[in-house]
Design an enzyme around this catalytic site. Structure first.
Site, PDB file in Angstrom:
ATOM      1  N   VAL A 177       0.779  -1.012   0.011  1.00 36.40           N
ATOM      2  CA  VAL A 177      -0.307   0.191  -0.204  1.00 36.40           C
ATOM      3  C   VAL A 177       1.034   1.234  -0.251  1.00 36.40           C
ATOM      4  O   VAL A 177       1.912   1.018   0.450  1.00 36.40           O
ATOM      5  CB  VAL A 177      -0.928  -0.106   1.653  1.00 36.40           C
ATOM      6  N   TYR A 223       5.684   4.110   1.948  1.00 35.83           N
ATOM      7  CA  TYR A 223       5.648   2.955   1.084  1.00 35.83           C
ATOM      8  C   TYR A 223       5.642   1.617   1.552  1.00 35.83           C
ATOM      9  O   TYR A 223       6.842   1.121   2.236  1.00 35.83           O
ATOM     10  CB  TYR A 223       7.309   3.592  -0.130  1.00 35.83           C
ATOM     11  N   GLU A 224       4.792   0.645   1.224  1.00 36.49           N
ATOM     12  CA  GLU A 224       4.718  -0.025   2.119  1.00 36.49           C
ATOM     13  C   GLU A 224       4.487  -1.019   1.619  1.00 36.49           C
ATOM     14  O   GLU A 224       3.673  -1.118   0.290  1.00 36.49           O
ATOM     15  CB  GLU A 224       3.688   0.297   3.217  1.00 36.49           C
ATOM     16  N   ILE A 225       5.181  -2.369   1.801  1.00 32.99           N
ATOM     17  CA  ILE A 225       5.359  -3.445   1.246  1.00 32.99           C
ATOM     18  C   ILE A 225       4.629  -4.854   1.917  1.00 32.99           C
ATOM     19  O   ILE A 225       4.767  -4.821   3.290  1.00 32.99           O
ATOM     20  CB  ILE A 225       7.025  -3.958   1.051  1.00 32.99           C
TER      21      ILE A 225
END
Length: 417
Positions: free
Chosen positions: A325, A384-386
């Site tokens: 997300v 910046y989510e992984i």
């Protein structure tokens, strides 16, 4: 407890004049709608030791950087309980664990991970033998009941490393960025300060030619220690910016990147669930800068902007959560790149196979980095989510393409240069 030396082992690294920036009258604080108290909170250090269960012939070890194990108890002849506790509470419910286990004789054993009541299991267990790569433990060997998670393990004399995520300690991060910087004269690694416990705080200052007035992009990661998938994306992103392609070379002719590869080295090496050695979530400290890691990072950024007459265009803060997300700011408040997010996300969907951008937009009411970028510098700020379980090859693709498309968009904005 070992404290890393503040001088590089191999690659020569310039040491930024920390005394100079700390002696400045202070950087401008930023007010947020929902303040957070980021003054020091007491933490509990885990006791580092090798636990020996003599009647079972088992050794359990937490004496390495990144370990998290608060105690061991025998439950029966085939089951051991590993007690897992956070550094302090209240804390985000993301139990992190890491320990080594070995047996005098080959055997199948069960290890139950006991979290405090109310903390749900988050990270799928990873296992590693000394001569093998990391593997995800087969889901048929994981049994979850409330705050107790039991793992079925095949053990022998070779230590098996069990961890919530692949270890990426401060020394491993250092080895990576030194290797990446080696032979690249346009990459200037600095130690811009030290953490609360004296560990190095590194930054990579990246540009070609002169730096005066070049717009700046800031990349951050490892504010939260266990969030290594975000760090993997950061690695792929930065490696692409430094791949010496025509795109990279022309981009760095006109732009400058400040990359911070580990903002919370104490938390990483201490095996913390979330916080730094001050017991604080550093991604709530982007207002008053009470924690040394954020205070010094902000001072370094502000000093570069002031000294070189530059503008901060974009800040990307790499994290991990349950799914991929991008957290964005709804209100742009006169951002210098008002169309960047729309253009960037469209480009990602066009260039990453079978990819749909998951954007979650909201105003930053709490003092997080994406809000600081916008409120302090009118720059685009993105978290910046992984995903925790995003396949590692997929992470590399997302990181590589997102860097390429960022460079294309910013390079095309010639009116900013």
């Amino acid at each position: 407890m070992k404290i890393p030396n503040p001088i590089s082992r191999t690659l020569p690294i310039s040491i930024f004049c920390v005394g100079l920036i700390i002696s400045c009258s202070g950087v401008r604080t930023v007010d947020f709608e929902t303040p957070v108290d980021t003054s020091d909170k007491q933490i509990t250090f885990q006791e580092r030791q090798v636990y020996f269960q003599e009647d079972l012939g088992l050794f359990v070890d937490n004496t390495f950087d990144g370990a998290r194990l608060n105690g061991v108890e025998k439950l029966n002849d085939s089951t051991l309980k590993a007690i897992i506790r956070p550094e302090n509470e209240p804390i985000n419910s993301s139990p992190y664990y890491a320990f080594k286990i070995a047996s005098n004789t080959p055997k199948k054993m069960y290890v139950s991970l006991e979290y405090p009541q109310g903390h749900a299991h988050r990270y799928a267990p990873k296992v590693k033998k000394p001569t093998k790569d990391w593997e995800i433990l087969d889901s048929t060997k994981i049994f979850i009941m409330d705050s107790l998670v039991t793992l079925e393990l095949s053990l022998d004399e070779q230590p098996t490393l069990i961890a919530a995520q692949e270890l990426q300690t401060s020394e491993q991060v250092k080895d990576w960025y030194q290797d990446l910087s080696s032979g690249k004269g346009y990459v200037r690694p600095y130690i811009y300060g030290t953490s609360k416990m004296g560990r190095e705080l590194p930054v990579m200052d990246i540009y070609r030619g002169g730096k005066t007035s070049k717009p700046i992009i800031v990349l951050l990661t490892r504010q939260h220690p266990p969030e290594v998938t975000g760090f993997f994306a950061f690695k792929a992103f930065l490696e692409t910016v430094l791949d010496d392609s025509e795109l990279s070379n022309t981009f760095l002719d006109t732009h400058r990147v400040l990359a911070f590869p580990i903002l919370n080295p104490d938390g990483v090496d201490l095996g913390h669930w979330r916080h730094n050695a001050g017991g604080v979530d550093t991604n709530r400290d982007w207002s008053k800068y009470r924690q040394p890691e954020i205070h010094q990072a902000v001072e370094f950024i502000e000093e570069q902007l002031k000294k070189d007459g530059a503008r901060l265009l974009l800040g990307l803060d790499f994290h991990s959560t349950h799914k991929d997300v991008f957290y964005t700011n709804t209100s742009q408040e006169g951002s210098t790149l008002p169309h960047f997010e729309k253009d960037w996300f469209s480009a990602l969907e066009e260039n990453i196979p079978h990819y749909k951008v998951n954007e979650s937009s909201g105003n930053s009411t709490k003092p997080v980095s994406k809000g600081w970028f916008l409120k302090r510098h009118r720059a685009v700020g993105i978290t910046y989510e992984i995903g925790d379980n995003t396949p590692r090859g997929r992470i590399r693709t997302i990181g590589r393409v997102s860097a390429q498309e960022m460079m294309k968009i910013l390079r095309s904005n010639t009116n900013l240069n």
